[in-house]
Design an enzyme around this catalytic site. Structure first.
Site, PDB file in Angstrom:
ATOM      1  N   ASP A  45      -6.545  -3.611  -1.664  1.00 53.43           N
ATOM      2  CA  ASP A  45      -5.390  -3.144  -0.907  1.00 53.43           C
ATOM      3  C   ASP A  45      -4.643  -4.336  -0.311  1.00 53.43           C
ATOM      4  O   ASP A  45      -5.235  -5.192   0.358  1.00 53.43           O
ATOM      5  CB  ASP A  45      -5.862  -2.212   0.206  1.00 53.43           C
ATOM      6  CG  ASP A  45      -4.717  -1.527   0.926  1.00 53.43           C
ATOM      7  OD1 ASP A  45      -3.924  -2.234   1.578  1.00 53.43           O
ATOM      8  OD2 ASP A  45      -4.604  -0.295   0.837  1.00 53.43           O
ATOM      9  N   SER A  74       0.826  -1.202   0.000  1.00 49.47           N
ATOM     10  CA  SER A  74       0.000   0.000   0.000  1.00 49.47           C
ATOM     11  C   SER A  74       0.869   1.265   0.000  1.00 49.47           C
ATOM     12  O   SER A  74       1.813   1.356  -0.783  1.00 49.47           O
ATOM     13  CB  SER A  74      -0.963  -0.059   1.195  1.00 49.47           C
ATOM     14  OG  SER A  74      -2.012   0.859   1.062  1.00 49.47           O
TER      15      SER A  74
END
Length: 286
Positions: free
Chosen positions: A196, A39
């Site tokens: 994510d 991320s």
């Protein structure tokens, strides 16, 4: 000193990692052979390895100042995005990555995590369940390495930046690793929808090599059950976790708070100084 480094996710809080790195890197000769990231930690580690981290803090502080708010309600009934995060994120990479991709590939092997939903879930339902898992892991269990997503069939896969053809492919990989609808658009990587990477594990130790040595793990969240620096022996590796000494004054998706961005950087730098004072009280590490 550290053979490998892990960059946890955490959105804007990852600016703490930049401050910490800037504080200690030269003094402990921080040149890892492998970096595992997810991320926003993937973005931050890329910028650090390109030598663009300080430029990045200045750039995003200016972008946050210009943005002014995290939801643009005036766009609710037109084609412009309600959330500015994706465009700010992408524009920053377009500007900051230019000319740095070759340096990144020549230094350290950076591995970036993305998440895939289980076969029995797809589309919006997978996003909703994934968001619920992420919330539970972050605010309820507060576990360093939760297993909830894996038990439900979510997978975390790692991709080497050296397999990217150019900086545009790297941008797409980081956007995939950071995919958090509705704040960002839905993304695909390799023809598969992604989420994510931190949904499975926001501290992506799965990208590490199993070789003996020391691993530095840079968190972005304060886990009150642990001290600022703590260790864990994993087979022939010593994992050294470092976390912010106190909760950071900015939230994960606060793209309208330049002061908080700089405060997170300053906190990281101060925590780096404290780390050096405790771990290396007599000066630089050999």
């Amino acid at each position: 000193m550290f053979d490998q480094v892990v960059f946890a996710g955490g959105g804007v809080r990852c600016t703490w990692q930049i401050g910490f790195w800037e504080s200690i890197a030269n003094r402990v000769r921080l040149r890892p052979k492998v970096v595992s990231a997810v991320s926003a930690g993937a973005l931050v580690s890329s910028l650090i390895l390109m030598g663009r981290s300080l430029d990045a803090v200045e750039h995003f502080a200016e972008a946050f100042e210009e943005n002014g708010r995290n939801i643009h309600w005036g766009n609710l009934f037109n084609k412009d995005p309600l959330f500015p995060h994706h465009q700010i994120y992408r524009d920053g990479m377009c500007r900051l990555f230019e000319g740095g991709f070759e340096r990144l590939c020549a230094t350290t092997e950076l591995r970036i995590a993305v998440s895939h939903s289980p076969s029995w879930l797809n589309g919006p339902l997978a996003l909703i369940v994934g968001a619920g898992i992420d919330y539970s892991d972050t605010y309820l269990t507060r576990s360093l390495h939760p297993n909830t997503a894996r038990r439900l069939g979510y997978r975390q896969l790692f991709h080497s930046v050296r397999d990217c053809a150019d900086h545009e492919a790297l941008q797409r990989l980081i956007l995939s690793s950071s995919c958090t609808p509705p704040l960002t658009p839905r993304q695909q990587h390799g023809g598969l929808e992604v989420l994510d990477g931190g949904i499975v594990d926001s501290v992506p130790v799965g990208g590490l090599d199993p070789d003996p040595g020391r691993v530095l793990i840079l968190l972005t969240r304060n886990y009150p059950q642990y001290p600022s620096c703590f260790t864990s022996q994993k087979d022939e590796q010593l994992w050294i976790y470092v976390q912010p000494s106190r909760p950071l004054p900015i939230s994960v998706w606060d793209f309208a708070n330049p002061q908080g961005l700089w405060q997170a950087f300053d906190a990281g730098y101060a925590d780096g100084e404290a780390f050096l004072a405790v771990r290396f009280p007599e000066g630089s590490a050999k």
